[in-house]
Design an enzyme around this catalytic site. Structure first.
Site, PDB file in Angstrom:
ATOM      1  N   TYR A  56     -22.746   6.238  25.862  1.00  0.00           N
ATOM      2  CA  TYR A  56     -21.926   5.980  27.051  1.00  0.00           C
ATOM      3  C   TYR A  56     -22.743   6.105  28.331  1.00  0.00           C
ATOM      4  O   TYR A  56     -22.696   5.246  29.209  1.00  0.00           O
ATOM      5  CB  TYR A  56     -20.741   6.953  27.059  1.00  0.00           C
ATOM      6  CG  TYR A  56     -19.881   6.854  28.297  1.00  0.00           C
ATOM      7  CD1 TYR A  56     -19.163   5.680  28.567  1.00  0.00           C
ATOM      8  CD2 TYR A  56     -19.783   7.915  29.185  1.00  0.00           C
ATOM      9  CE1 TYR A  56     -18.388   5.584  29.705  1.00  0.00           C
ATOM     10  CE2 TYR A  56     -18.996   7.823  30.319  1.00  0.00           C
ATOM     11  CZ  TYR A  56     -18.308   6.659  30.577  1.00  0.00           C
ATOM     12  OH  TYR A  56     -17.547   6.565  31.709  1.00  0.00           O
ATOM     13  N   GLN A 162      -5.030   3.978  33.532  1.00  0.00           N
ATOM     14  CA  GLN A 162      -6.287   3.252  33.459  1.00  0.00           C
ATOM     15  C   GLN A 162      -6.197   2.364  32.215  1.00  0.00           C
ATOM     16  O   GLN A 162      -5.958   2.877  31.118  1.00  0.00           O
ATOM     17  CB  GLN A 162      -7.449   4.239  33.322  1.00  0.00           C
ATOM     18  CG  GLN A 162      -8.806   3.584  33.349  1.00  0.00           C
ATOM     19  CD  GLN A 162      -9.898   4.553  32.919  1.00  0.00           C
ATOM     20  OE1 GLN A 162      -9.904   5.043  31.793  1.00  0.00           O
ATOM     21  NE2 GLN A 162     -10.827   4.831  33.814  1.00  0.00           N
ATOM     22  N   GLU A 218     -12.576  -0.815  37.799  1.00  0.00           N
ATOM     23  CA  GLU A 218     -13.569   0.273  37.734  1.00  0.00           C
ATOM     24  C   GLU A 218     -14.779  -0.135  36.902  1.00  0.00           C
ATOM     25  O   GLU A 218     -14.646  -0.547  35.761  1.00  0.00           O
ATOM     26  CB  GLU A 218     -12.908   1.514  37.117  1.00  0.00           C
ATOM     27  CG  GLU A 218     -13.860   2.693  37.009  1.00  0.00           C
ATOM     28  CD  GLU A 218     -13.146   3.987  36.641  1.00  0.00           C
ATOM     29  OE1 GLU A 218     -12.186   4.367  37.349  1.00  0.00           O
ATOM     30  OE2 GLU A 218     -13.524   4.615  35.643  1.00  0.00           O
ATOM     31  N   TRP A 320      -8.631  13.024  34.753  1.00  0.00           N
ATOM     32  CA  TRP A 320      -8.518  12.710  33.323  1.00  0.00           C
ATOM     33  C   TRP A 320      -9.099  13.872  32.541  1.00  0.00           C
ATOM     34  O   TRP A 320     -10.184  14.363  32.874  1.00  0.00           O
ATOM     35  CB  TRP A 320      -9.304  11.430  33.027  1.00  0.00           C
ATOM     36  CG  TRP A 320      -9.239  10.996  31.586  1.00  0.00           C
ATOM     37  CD1 TRP A 320      -8.368  10.096  31.041  1.00  0.00           C
ATOM     38  CD2 TRP A 320     -10.086  11.430  30.499  1.00  0.00           C
ATOM     39  NE1 TRP A 320      -8.614   9.946  29.698  1.00  0.00           N
ATOM     40  CE2 TRP A 320      -9.662  10.763  29.334  1.00  0.00           C
ATOM     41  CE3 TRP A 320     -11.145  12.323  30.393  1.00  0.00           C
ATOM     42  CZ2 TRP A 320     -10.266  10.939  28.090  1.00  0.00           C
ATOM     43  CZ3 TRP A 320     -11.746  12.526  29.146  1.00  0.00           C
ATOM     44  CH2 TRP A 320     -11.303  11.830  28.010  1.00  0.00           C
TER      45      TRP A 320
END
Ligand code: 0XW
Ligand code: MG
Length: 369
Positions: A56, A162, A218, A320
């Protein structure tokens, strides 16, 4: 107060329902590193770093533990309440590896707040609320399924959603986002997050196709430069997430007009010390931001909840936490973090307000004295 010992623990966090998916990667289990900073006063500060797998961001769990090994000798003997001095010592000892510094920095802030018998949010400037707004990330699926999950979460109380996108034909993203916008209450704030999975062209096409839907996009593309090339070409505001690796990039992104907001992650920028600076820059330029982290247990969750609690409401886009997606809790006795009606309670105890149940833990994987 002096740091006398650094203990490092390792835990695996399972993903409930099997998998957490994004356009670029999917994970089933996460490798979490917890740092316990032991001090000569008996106070122990905790910090955690849990990369979202190894693909990631340029972070990985083994890297975190190797970097902590490099850092530990340079912080032993220091006063954890001198958070900037400890940070400077870490910067001097190791270039980069913000995510490892994050675990130590958070542990210093936890110890500091505990030494004053204050909550972390109170020594970060204070808060005017008892809980912080959370947002929920809806994973990529068919238009109908995405709309269904989004509606369910909105009914649970989430006012910000989201919607994950990318990694599939653009038309499927457009259909899913349109279905969500039709399904949820129009007051729901939407953020579409391809996690770097779109090209600049995809982003422009999406923004034309969804120009009638109020939403923010985003981190659609991989690099900062790709986002810079989109300035003035979109119908929607852009939030940067993965590209904002430090305080300096945040300043550039605001100055260049590349970002209208940020998805800000604690471990990416290196902990509370740099994130506090970013928060203050955003306050002074009225830039909205979320306060998140990649993943983690309740130590990470408490860190971002305390920081989120100090962001003025008018620029706070929510926090989050991984809790809804994982079953593990380090503080299983008092369970201080609860998400109700889309809001997360701010732990009440001193420091992070999370006291891990050490009896249920394995021995540390490393101890430095
Ligand atoms: C939704 N998040 C904050 C959680 C995952 O770490 C990914 C992330 C994002 O916005 O990219
Ligand atoms: Mg994101």
């Amino acid at each position: 107060m002096r740091i006398t010992e650094v203990r490092v623990y390792q835990h695996n966090l399972e993903v409930l329902d099997g998998r957490y998916e994004m356009s670029i990667s999917a994970v089933e289990e996460l490798d979490s590193t917890v740092v316990a900073l032991v001090t000569d006063t008996g106070i122990i500060g905790y910090g955690e770093v849990t990369p979202l797998g190894s693909g990631y961001q340029p972070e990985h769990a083994l890297g975190a533990r190797a970097a902590i090994e490099e850092l530990a000798p340079h912080i032993i003997g220091l006063d954890p309440r001198r958070t900037s001095l400890v940070y400077a010592a870490m910067e001097q000892a190791l270039n980069g590896h913000n995510y490892a510094k994050c675990a130590i920095d958070v542990a210093c802030w936890d110890a500091t707040a505990k030494s004053y018998d204050e909550r972390l949010c109170d020594i970060l400037g204070g808060t005017d609320r008892r809980s912080v707004r959370s947002y929920y990330g809806v994973m990529p699926a068919s238009a109908a399924k995405t709309a269904q999950s989004a509606k369910r979460k909105q009914t649970e109380g989430y006012t910000r959603l989201q919607v994950k996108a990318g990694g599939r034909p653009l038309i499927e993203d457009i259909e899913a986002v349109r279905a969500v916008a039709e399904a949820v209450d129009p007051a729901t704030r939407l953020l579409v997050d391809p996690n770097r999975g779109w090209t600049g062209r995809d982003t422009i096409e999406f923004s034309i196709a969804c120009r009638d839907i109020p939403l923010a996009i985003e981190q659609p593309c991989r690099t900062y430069s790709e986002h810079k090339a989109l300035v003035g070409r979109l119908n929607h505001p852009v939030f940067l997430d993965e590209s904002t690796t430090d305080v300096s990039t945040v300043i550039d992104a605001i100055t260049d007009g590349v970002a209208h907001g940020f998805g800000m992650k604690l471990s990416r920028v290196g902990g509370i010390t740099p994130l506090r600076a970013i928060r203050d820059i955003c306050v002074h330029r009225s830039i909205p931001l979320t306060i998140d982290d990649t993943w983690g247990g309740d130590i990470t969750a408490a860190s971002v909840v305390h920081m989120g609690a100090t962001v003025p409401e008018h620029i706070f886009e929510g926090t989050w936490i991984a809790q809804p997606y994982t079953s593990k809790s380090y503080d299983c006795l008092s369970a201080p973090l609860r998400t109700e009606h889309g809001r997360i309670t701010i732990p009440e105890g001193p420091g992070l307000g999370v006291e891990p149940d050490l009896h249920s833990w394995d021995v540390p994987v490393a101890t430095y004295r």
